[in-house]
Design a protein around this motif. Structure first.
Motif, PDB file in Angstrom:
ATOM      1  N   LEU A   1       1.752  10.090  -4.496  1.00  0.00           N
ATOM      2  CA  LEU A   1       2.247  11.248  -3.738  1.00  0.00           C
ATOM      3  C   LEU A   1       2.784  12.335  -4.657  1.00  0.00           C
ATOM      4  CD1 LEU A   1       2.998  12.460  -0.944  1.00  0.00           C
ATOM      5  CD2 LEU A   1       5.214  11.297  -1.178  1.00  0.00           C
TER       6      LEU A   1
ATOM      7  N   LEU B   1      -3.264  12.264   2.225  1.00  0.00           N
ATOM      8  CA  LEU B   1      -2.426  11.116   1.844  1.00  0.00           C
ATOM      9  C   LEU B   1      -1.220  10.978   2.769  1.00  0.00           C
ATOM     10  CD1 LEU B   1      -1.744   8.827  -0.180  1.00  0.00           C
ATOM     11  CD2 LEU B   1      -0.529  10.546  -1.547  1.00  0.00           C
TER      12      LEU B   1
ATOM     13  N   VAL C   1      -3.231   8.730   5.524  1.00  0.00           N
ATOM     14  CA  VAL C   1      -3.082   7.372   4.955  1.00  0.00           C
ATOM     15  C   VAL C   1      -1.678   6.821   5.214  1.00  0.00           C
ATOM     16  CG1 VAL C   1      -3.176   6.019   2.847  1.00  0.00           C
ATOM     17  CG2 VAL C   1      -4.809   7.886   3.203  1.00  0.00           C
ATOM     18  N   MET C   2      -0.654   7.568   4.722  1.00  0.00           N
ATOM     19  CA  MET C   2       0.715   7.041   4.824  1.00  0.00           C
ATOM     20  C   MET C   2       1.216   7.037   6.272  1.00  0.00           C
ATOM     21  SD  MET C   2       2.460   8.620   1.365  1.00  0.00           S
ATOM     22  CE  MET C   2       3.877   7.543   1.446  1.00  0.00           C
TER      23      MET C   2
ATOM     24  N   GLU D   1       2.042   1.989  -3.409  1.00  0.00           N
ATOM     25  CA  GLU D   1       1.003   2.613  -4.232  1.00  0.00           C
ATOM     26  C   GLU D   1       0.842   4.087  -3.872  1.00  0.00           C
ATOM     27  OE1 GLU D   1      -2.410   0.246  -3.480  1.00  0.00           O
ATOM     28  OE2 GLU D   1      -1.660  -1.523  -4.555  1.00  0.00           O
ATOM     29  N   ASN D   2       0.872   4.376  -2.574  1.00  0.00           N
ATOM     30  CA  ASN D   2       0.709   5.764  -2.124  1.00  0.00           C
ATOM     31  C   ASN D   2       1.875   6.635  -2.565  1.00  0.00           C
ATOM     32  OD1 ASN D   2      -1.771   5.242  -0.886  1.00  0.00           O
ATOM     33  ND2 ASN D   2      -0.794   4.631   1.047  1.00  0.00           N
TER      34      ASN D   2
ATOM     35  N   ARG E   1       0.837  -1.202   0.000  1.00  0.00           N
ATOM     36  CA  ARG E   1       0.000   0.000   0.000  1.00  0.00           C
ATOM     37  C   ARG E   1       0.876   1.257   0.000  1.00  0.00           C
ATOM     38  NH1 ARG E   1      -3.515  -2.191   4.218  1.00  0.00           N
ATOM     39  NH2 ARG E   1      -2.914  -0.447   5.533  1.00  0.00           N
ATOM     40  N   TYR E   2       1.936   1.186   0.752  1.00  0.00           N
ATOM     41  CA  TYR E   2       2.842   2.328   0.842  1.00  0.00           C
ATOM     42  C   TYR E   2       3.447   2.624  -0.525  1.00  0.00           C
ATOM     43  CZ  TYR E   2       5.175   5.380   4.205  1.00  0.00           C
ATOM     44  OH  TYR E   2       5.563   6.459   4.945  1.00  0.00           O
TER      45      TYR E   2
END
Length: 753
Positions: free
Chosen positions: A128, A247, A251-252, A123-124, A120-121
């Motif tokens: 970013l 984000l 999220v991150m 993808e983020n 996931r990281y």
């Protein structure tokens, strides 16, 4: 099977050692299993510790990466983002290298969850940059562009206004735009959320001011568009900023926090696993210690039992045999021997001891017989020397006397052959006696100063004429700067070796040269290495004959004996003499090209000059000595030898010469006459020379009269016997004229009168 153990100590020992080996092997097997368990535990501890540390480092790197993301949000630096990318790829790779065993399913669940978070990281991170670029575009490009255009338009409007009130209104609008844009920047870039309301308020105020402002319609419409456009783009910027910060900060950051939580949970699980492994290892170590203690006790008991059995069965029996052998070696052959009935090796040794006792009795008898044989051999050698030298004295002596008479050329030639043959026979006799003395260990080396230059001069004098007669050249050389070199050694024996080597070199060389070279090298302080080498251009020696070259009575080729003569003892005697000097005679040779014999002596240099030979001093004064006054008594049982000696003495102008056939006659003549010198033979009938000398010394007039041994017995023991009997000097047979002259000069010159 039992019979084998009863007959062999080795079998008994092997069985005992085999049992011990089996016990140790079983213990080793058990301990090996235990140690492998402990080793496995240590490997597990190391593995768990390694991956726990790796996960902690990964967690730390994720926190560091989240911090770099904040820096990137403020600066937009490409290098910062590249660092974030590199850090993430490193984290991803390291997490992928962590593996768990099948029995670590719980840990694998955490690892899978952490891998999913990293996905996931990843993808983020891809999103970013896009969100940052959208936010940056609105914040740092679009809004500043609208702001700049609006300010420019206001400046244009202000320049066209002639009304002061309009100029003030325009200036107010300009200030509002400045304030609004600054507040928008503070809100979007510095996250000052209180500025958002001010921006919206300013936008409403601008719209109101524009409605009351007087000016060109076109310009007012543009300003209204700028205000509306700025309000629209500001709204988009708020939305882009919200998406970017959500984000990063939600999220991150949430994923990072979750990763840290999973990391801590996995660490706790690892610690629990480590405690379990430690407990199992401690239990294994405790059991191993218990086994080792039991094994040690068992081994000690076994060794004690083994030592007792060894002492009773072997050591004690060997000790009793040793005691018996000690008695035997001391000469007591009556000591008791035990264990004769044993069937093992001790029994064999006991029976061997019994056999040794029997053989010792036989050897004792044989030793006595050998001693008697050795004595007979010694007596035979001395007697043979005497019996050969006595007629040789007559042969050589009479040949010398004959040479002093008128002879024809043919007679002189035959006489020379007689003299040469006699001299050759005398060399053979001397060689055999020398070899016998060396082999009987009767040769004792002396140690005195040897002047190298004097030794080499003497060798030159001895062999120069012989080399010249054969038409060959003789060279004797040494290290130039050490010609006055003096060292300690036995000059007589060293000279004997060099004479042998030079004599052989000249004998076997028909053309060319003979070289004696002496090389002197200092080792340390006054210790030197002196190398003597004698090389020639003679017939040489084949390689296959070199091995037997130094054997007694041997020459390289049987035909050489026929061509050149000799006993083949010269090199043997030289080699044995050098061995006594802690050296060895070596040879290099090639057929028809010549030979080189060489040896090395380790010597000590001295600066003591050798005493001048007494014989040389006497020779210098011989011509002035008058022997006509001398009265001599010759005690000799051989008629021919009496004639020889009497003729030699007459050559010295001695006119008063008395003869006696044995010791008793000599004593009788001494009792009635007076003699200045007595020449005494050793072996005579009725009464021998030493016995007669003892009785003559008891006569008052002969306490100090020179008595000279005149004998064919030339062994050292014979010389010592003469001196112990009271004799003053010694002349060996065959008698040489020079030796007789030396004795007369020494004992009958005026200072001895």
């Amino acid at each position: 099977m039992l019979n084998i153990f009863s007959k062999s100590i080795a079998a008994k020992m092997s069985l005992a050692l085999l049992l011990l080996l089996l016990a140790l092997s079983a213990s080793f097997f058990v301990m090996d299993k235990r140690l492998k368990t402990i080793e496995t535990a240590f490997i597990e501890i190391s593995r768990i510790s390694n991956y726990a540390v790796s996960i902690l480092r990964i967690n730390k790197d994720i926190v560091e990466m989240q911090r770099d993301i904040s820096v990137y949000g403020n600066s937009g630096s490409k290098s910062v983002f590249n660092k974030i990318e590199d850090n993430f790829q490193s984290i991803k790779k390291r997490l992928g290298n962590i593996n768990f065993n099948q029995n670590e399913a719980n840990s694998q669940v955490y690892l899978d969850s952490m891998s999913e978070l990293l996905s996931r990281y990843d993808e983020n991170l891809a999103v970013l940059t896009k969100r940052y670029e959208a936010r940056a575009h609105l914040t740092y490009q679009v809004l500043p562009s609208i702001y700049t255009n609006a300010i420019a338009e206001l400046e244009t409007l202000k320049s066209k206004s002639i009304n002061t009130e309009d100029k003030l209104s325009i200036a107010e609008l300009t200030n509002l735009w400045h304030s609004m844009h600054h507040d928008a920047y503070q809100f979007l870039s510095k996250k000052d959320y209180s500025k958002r309301a001010k921006v919206n308020t300013t936008l409403r105020l601008l719209n109101q001011k524009l409605q009351v402002l007087q000016g060109p319609a076109i310009t007012l419409d543009k300003m209204s568009q700028f205000t509306a456009n700025y309000q629209q783009q500001f709204s988009k910027s708020i939305q882009a900023n919200r998406h970017y910060l959500s984000l990063v900060n939600v999220v991150m950051a949430g994923d990072a926090i979750e990763f840290s939580t999973l990391s801590n949970q996995l660490r706790e699980l690892s610690l629990s696993r480590l405690k379990q492994i430690k407990s199992e290892a401690e239990k294994t170590v405790s059991n191993s210690e218990r086994i080792l203690k039991l094994l040690a006790i068992g081994v000690v008991i076994y060794i004690v039992a083994f030592a007792i059995a060894f002492h009773l069965q072997i050591s004690h029996a060997i000790k009793r045999l040793t005691v018996s052998f000690k008695y035997f070696l001391s000469g007591d052959l009556s000591a008791k021997i035990y264990d004769l009935n044993r069937k093992d090796e001790i029994g064999v040794l006991a029976n061997a001891a019994e056999r040794f006792r029997v053989l010792s009795k036989d050897l004792a008898d044989a030793k006595q017989s050998a001693e008697r044989t050795a004595k007979v051999k010694s007596e035979f050698l001395a007697n043979m020397s005497h019996e050969i030298r006595t007629p040789m004295n007559g042969v050589l002596g009479m040949a010398r006397q004959l040479s002093r008479t008128p002879l024809s050329a043919e007679q002189a030639k035959m006489l020379n052959i007689i003299k040469s043959s006699g001299a050759s026979l005398l060399v053979i006799i001397n060689d055999i006696l020398d070899l016998s003395k060396i082999e009987a260990a009767k040769v004792e080396l002396e140690s005195g100063p040897i002047e190298l230059s004097s030794l080499l001069n003497e060798l030159t004098h001895l062999f120069s004429q012989q080399a010249e007669n054969k038409g060959i050249e003789l060279f004797i050389t040494t290290t130039p700067e050490l010609t006055d070199f003096i060292f300690l050694g036995d000059e007589t024996r060293l000279k004997q070796v060099l004479i042998n080597l030079l004599g052989n070199a000249i004998k076997f060389t028909h053309r060319g040269s003979v070289l004696l070279n002496v090389i002197i090298e200092e080792v340390v302080n006054d210790e030197f290495k002196v190398t003597f080498s004698v090389s020639d251009t003679g017939i040489g020696i084949a390689n296959e004959q070199l091995d037997s070259l130094f054997d007694a009575f041997s020459q390289a080729d049987a035909s050489i004996t026929r061509r050149f003569g000799g006993t083949g003892l010269g090199l043997t005697i030289s080699s044995k003499l050098l061995h006594l000097m802690n050296s060895s005679l070596k040879v290099e040779s090639e057929p028809d090209k010549g030979s080189m014999f060489y040896f090395e002596l380790n010597v000590t240099r001295t600066f003591i000059t050798p005493a001048i030979s007494e014989s040389l001093l006497e020779e210098s004064s011989e011509k002035s000595v008058d022997f006509s006054h001398v009265t001599a008594l010759v005690v000799e049982d051989n008629d021919i030898n009496q004639v020889v000696i009497e003729s030699m003495l007459a050559e010295f102008n001695i006119k008063s010469i008395s003869l006696a056939d044995d010791g008793e006659q000599a004593i009788a003549q001494c009792e009635i006459g007076a003699f200045d010198i007595i020449f005494m033979d050793m072996q005579m009938p009725v009464l021998g020379g030493p016995e007669a000398t003892l009785k003559i010394r008891k006569l008052p007039a002969y306490k100090h009269t020179p008595i000279v041994a005149l004998t064919a017995n030339v062994l050292a023991a014979d010389k010592q016997r003469c001196f112990e009997a009271g004799m003053n000097d010694f002349i060996g047979k065959p008698i040489k004229f020079e030796n007789l002259k030396r004795v007369l000069v020494k004992w009958c010159s005026q200072h001895h009168q």
